[in-house]
Design a protein around this motif. Structure first.
Motif: not given
Length: 610
Positions: A62-91
């Motif tokens: 589980p993730l714990h915390g009081h601030l968060g974002i979530g996403h459910t995807r319909w693919a446009t750029h890039g096939r459905p995959s773990d890497h292409n899933s959101h959220p995205h982060m910088d390096e």
């Protein structure tokens, strides 16, 4: 077409995000993910596939915390995959972002960032935004976001958090839907109201070029240029049960059965029963002079709404005697339409967020046309941007395959056609009164049609294994055939085509072979004999024909193998009834083939990208 949610407050964010995504999974289900801040770190969980895959992953860790974002995807750029899933982060995992839309100049920005040494791990346009935020970060999340969106072109609804400022979340909108929910010591963002309704009824609907800076105690609205916006929250009147399945196995079936109520709600307070008139004067501000000066009407829509528009052409031309053109919205602005100040452009959209329809609306307004919108969502982009709005009152529609939205749009079109006819004087008062009496009977007649569910189930189960099925009809029946065919295709995956019956001899009769199922609509009395002749043509090629006709029709049974009789009504009104058996057919065929009815492959509910 993706769904996004966000939370900041005193509660654990994870369950709120997951429950919100469950309400939005109709917007896309290629992958899902959440990012939650805790103790100086943004933790990320995301996975390809349905939301249930993410839930399994989170249950183990589980993730714990009081601030968060979530996403459910319909693919446009890039096939459905773990890497292409959101959220995205910088390096460096400083920023986490969820996005609905398309960044049109992402490749240009990506190349700039690669030249600075940035490494990308996905094929998406969205990852560019996370790296761009990190590159531009000046110690202030708000100004950094403003600088980033100034470099971006396209459509986006964004939810953004960063680890250096865990007391805030930023939301930005351009051409993709986004709302902010207001709570007590907590606030929310989402793509659509059902994701928030269990937590709050007070929302801000962001307009294009606007952003929200959200803490647990406050929401500040501003433009992306930093200009402060004052706005009164919108109060949601739906009850939470309205957005649930209410005991039905699927949202689609529930929504099919909700149609009689949706008819009544859309009719309510729009008929002057004492004088037998339609009264839309409180909703439509077009003056009688403007209405009388109209010399043509354009109807513009996509998908199911386009099929409602095809019915609208017949209705308005018959009642109002004004020429009507119907266009697919994605083509409309590219054909250089001929519009004058005497053209009324009608746009139809269930969600009010359909990207192509919005683009057509704005094109029409650029050319000085008045735009009248028929939509189900008050406060949507279409509703806000149109000059005139006629709301349907279907209630929330969750299933990807639209049913009650289509028929509610038909009810709105009937009312509008009669209203314009009254003002232009193209129909006698007795004719108007006759139509209104028949329209008032439609809800009860629709109720009666639902009794055919077992019959449609039996037919669907017998013929669901066929890979080809055809619909034929003439006049309004052809318009309804198109919608019936679309419903079958999108959820059962049966190859289905609808043809004007009079065109069979011009090539399409070659497709009719022994035992092929054909659905033949024969409800239009003025061309009934010709339609029966066309049915005999397919029967002569050994097709198996299910006829959709009117109660009391003894002749149709002689020409088909099975008959569904809809209650008798005026010819222009039959589409509001004849489509219901076709909706049931599609539903039961999908079940028989083992498909996920509410989540057909490759499709999403609200098409918010071009």
């Amino acid at each position: 077409m993706c769904g996004i949610v966000g939370y900041i407050g005193n509660r654990d964010a994870q369950p709120i995000l997951i429950n919100g995504l469950k309400k939005l999974e109709y917007r896309g289900y290629d992958s899902a993910g959440i990012a939650v801040y805790e103790n100086g770190v943004i933790d990320l969980k995301k996975t390809v596939g349905r939301l249930s895959n993410l839930e399994e992953q989170i249950e183990k860790s589980p993730l714990h915390g009081h601030l968060g974002i979530g996403h459910t995807r319909w693919a446009t750029h890039g096939r459905p995959s773990d890497h292409n899933s959101h959220p995205h982060m910088d390096e460096k995992h400083q920023f986490a972002i969820v996005h609905n839309g398309i960044i049109e100049n992402f490749q240009e920005i990506k190349e700039e960032l690669i030249n600075k040494g940035v490494t990308f791990i996905s094929e998406t346009d969205t990852e560019v935004i996370a790296h761009l935020l990190a590159d531009l970060y000046d110690g202030d999340l708000v100004t950094t976001v403003q600088k980033a969106v100034a470099k971006m072109e396209g459509a986006y609804a964004l939810g953004i958090i960063n680890k250096y400022e865990p007391d805030k979340m930023v939301a930005v909108r351009l051409s993709s839907p986004l709302i902010v929910g207001l709570g007590e010591n907590e606030n929310f963002i989402a793509s659509d109201i059902p994701a928030l309704i269990e937590h709050t009824r007070d929302i801000y609907i962001l307009n294009d070029g606007e952003m929200a800076v959200i803490t647990k105690d406050k929401v500040e609205l501003m433009t992306t240029k930093g200009e402060v916006i004052e706005r009164t929250p919108f109060r949601v009147e739906w009850d939470i049960e309205t957005a649930e399945k209410d005991g039905f196995d699927h949202y689609m079936l529930k929504e099919i059965y909700e149609q009689p109520r949706a008819y009544r709600e859309t009719l309510q307070n729009r008929i002057d029963h004492e004088n037998n008139k339609v009264d839309l004067s409180k909703e439509i501000s077009l003056t009688p002079e403007e209405i009388r000066s109209l010399d043509k009407i354009h109807i513009v829509a996509c998908g199911t709404a386009y099929h409602a528009g095809l019915v609208g052409k017949y209705v308005i031309e018959n009642l109002v005697r004004v020429p009507v053109e119907v266009d697919v919205a994605s083509e409309y602005r590219y054909r250089n339409p001929i519009i004058t100040d005497k053209t009324l452009v009608m746009v139809i959209s269930q969600s009010g967020e359909t990207a192509d329809t919005l683009a057509a609306l704005r094109e029409a307004q650029k050319r000085d046309a008045k735009v009248l919108a028929i939509t189900n969502v008050n406060g949507s982009s279409v509703a806000r941007d149109a000059d005139e709005v006629l709301l349907t009152h279907a209630g929330p529609e969750i299933a990807v395959a639209s049913t009650k939205a289509y028929t509610s749009q038909l009810i709105a079109i009937y009312l509008l056609g009669l209203y314009l006819a009254q003002i232009r004087g193209t129909q006698e008062d007795t004719v108007i009164a006759n139509y209104l009496q028949a329209i008032k009977e439609l809800p009860a007649q629709a109720d009666k049609l639902l009794e055919f569910a077992p019959t449609m189930k039996q037919f669907a189960e017998r013929y669901a294994h066929y890979e080809d099925l055809f619909f034929i009809g003439r006049s309004l029946d052809y318009a309804v055939s198109l919608e019936g065919s679309l419903k079958l295709k999108e959820i059962s995956y049966v190859h289905s085509e609808a043809y004007p019956a009079g065109e069979l001899k011009h090539g399409t009769l070659a497709l009719i072979t022994d035992g092929v199922p054909v659905i033949a609509l024969a409800t239009q009395e003025d061309i009934y004999d010709k339609m029966v002749s066309n049915i005999k043509e397919v029967k002569a090629r050994d097709a198996y024909v299910l006829g959709i006709g009117l109660e009391g029709d003894q002749e149709l049974a002689k020409s088909v193998d099975e008959v569904i009789a809809i209650p008798k009504t005026l010819p222009l009104l039959t589409p509001a009834l004849s489509v219901i058996p076709l909706q049931l057919l599609a539903y039961y065929a999908a079940l028989a083939r083992g498909n996920d009815v509410d989540k057909p492959r490759n499709l999403a509910k609200s098409v918010t990208v071009e």
